[in-house]
Design a protein around this motif. Structure first.
Motif, PDB file in Angstrom:
ATOM      1  N   LEU A 167       0.849  -1.183   0.000  1.00  0.00           N
ATOM      2  CA  LEU A 167       0.000   0.000   0.000  1.00  0.00           C
ATOM      3  C   LEU A 167       0.886   1.234   0.000  1.00  0.00           C
TER       4      LEU A 167
ATOM      5  N   ASP B 224      -1.338   5.904   2.902  1.00  0.00           N
ATOM      6  CA  ASP B 224      -2.711   5.440   3.054  1.00  0.00           C
ATOM      7  C   ASP B 224      -3.134   5.643   4.507  1.00  0.00           C
ATOM      8  N   ARG B 225      -4.317   6.147   4.706  1.00  0.00           N
ATOM      9  CA  ARG B 225      -4.746   6.551   6.049  1.00  0.00           C
ATOM     10  C   ARG B 225      -4.989   5.363   6.981  1.00  0.00           C
ATOM     11  N   SER B 226      -5.091   4.165   6.417  1.00  0.00           N
ATOM     12  CA  SER B 226      -5.163   2.985   7.280  1.00  0.00           C
ATOM     13  C   SER B 226      -3.853   2.796   8.023  1.00  0.00           C
TER      14      SER B 226
ATOM     15  N   THR C  15     -10.419   1.499   3.421  1.00  0.00           N
ATOM     16  CA  THR C  15      -9.759   2.627   4.066  1.00  0.00           C
ATOM     17  C   THR C  15     -10.218   3.917   3.396  1.00  0.00           C
TER      18      THR C  15
ATOM     19  N   GLY D 216      -8.369   5.855   2.089  1.00  0.00           N
ATOM     20  CA  GLY D 216      -7.460   6.084   0.977  1.00  0.00           C
ATOM     21  C   GLY D 216      -6.265   6.918   1.389  1.00  0.00           C
ATOM     22  N   ALA D 217      -5.565   7.457   0.422  1.00  0.00           N
ATOM     23  CA  ALA D 217      -4.376   8.270   0.690  1.00  0.00           C
ATOM     24  C   ALA D 217      -4.731   9.751   0.614  1.00  0.00           C
TER      25      ALA D 217
ATOM     26  N   CYS E  85      -9.476  13.442   0.483  1.00  0.00           N
ATOM     27  CA  CYS E  85      -9.488  11.971   0.493  1.00  0.00           C
ATOM     28  C   CYS E  85     -10.750  11.489  -0.217  1.00  0.00           C
TER      29      CYS E  85
ATOM     30  N   THR F  64      -9.735   3.085  -0.529  1.00  0.00           N
ATOM     31  CA  THR F  64      -9.023   1.867  -0.915  1.00  0.00           C
ATOM     32  C   THR F  64      -9.787   0.648  -0.416  1.00  0.00           C
TER      33      THR F  64
END
Length: 269
Positions: free
Chosen positions: A12, A16-18, A84, A86-87, A97, A101
């Protein structure tokens, strides 16, 4: 290898915010004979979670088809789906955002569940409480550090699962399962409006009990409530249902509710 936004990848983006914030949600489904068990409920969970987290995800038909295709390649197993935000974004801000994802992966089915069903399990009281937060209560979001710590402490005992309380001392759930107990025809499960995960199998069991001779009540209870029970059960989407044999000097041998619910837990939706 993971199926990430339709492509098989093993990585990833670092932003990525996850990864950065645990910003997302997930569900874990059982694959049985090449099909996703309770697929509709798992999709409903993800829809509710993204709505409550404010993640604008629109690829539901694509996701459902990807889940079916990945399950079809397996006979039995576990399908995990992560969404998630996403980035992007600056700091905690979600501005920009706009491209969530989706991540799908498959793993083998846990072999110990058959033994648990046959023999029952032991619970130990976890020293790690769950923080109370009604805004996030019920969701299976990506912030699982509490469960990581609960599991770490559990592995230092000879128990199979942990009885988990919230920060006020109320029974909430187990490390990776929900909890039910029976006294006569009355069945109880903890309220989850302040903490805990409203699991797929918990939802399914509540729906089955609504049309049964048993009377279900969602309660706020101390751990001592289990002492008066005739039977204690735990559940999740994978098990799906396991009897508890012992906890803190208490022992249970009745399987009345287990025998009633076990076949109903196999219903596909």
């Amino acid at each position: 290898m993971y199926l990430i936004n339709g492509s098989y990848l093993d990585h990833l983006p670092a932003n990525d915010r996850s990864i950065q914030f645990g910003d997302g949600c997930f569900t874990t489904a059982r694959i049985s004979t090449g099909r996703v068990h309770l697929l509709t409920r798992h999709l409903q969970r993800l829809r509710e979670s993204t709505l409550r987290l404010g993640i604008v995800f629109t690829h539901w038909e694509t996701l459902a088809e990807e889940m079916r295709q990945m399950a079809a390649a397996q006979h039995d197993g576990v399908l995990k789906v992560v969404i998630t935000r996403g980035a992007g974004g600056r700091g905690y801000s979600t501005a920009g955002c706009d491209d969530p994802t989706r991540i799908l992966s498959v793993s083998s089915y846990p072999g110990h569940y058959a033994r648990w069903k046959a023999n029952g399990i032991a619970l130990s009281l976890s020293p790690v409480p769950l923080g109370r937060n009604p805004f996030l209560a019920g969701l299976k979001h990506l912030n699982r550090l509490e469960q990581v710590l609960i599991r770490s402490h559990l592995e230092q005992t000879d128990a199979d699962e942990a009885l988990v309380l919230d920060s006020e001392g109320w029974v909430t759930e187990c490390c990776a399962a929900n909890l039910f107990w029976r006294k006569g025809q009355d069945v109880f499960t903890p309220r989850l409006d302040q903490a805990g995960v409203n699991g797929i199998m918990r939802q399914h069991i509540i729906a089955q009990l609504a049309a049964s001779p048993y009377q279900l009540t969602e309660v706020v209870a101390l751990p001592e409530a289990l002492a008066d029970a005739d039977e204690v059960l735990i559940c999740n989407a994978l098990m799906p249902l396991v009897p508890v044999q012992r906890y803190a000097g208490y022992h249970w041998s009745s399987r009345e509710l287990y025998q009633f619910l076990a076949p109903l837990c196999e219903l596909s939706d």
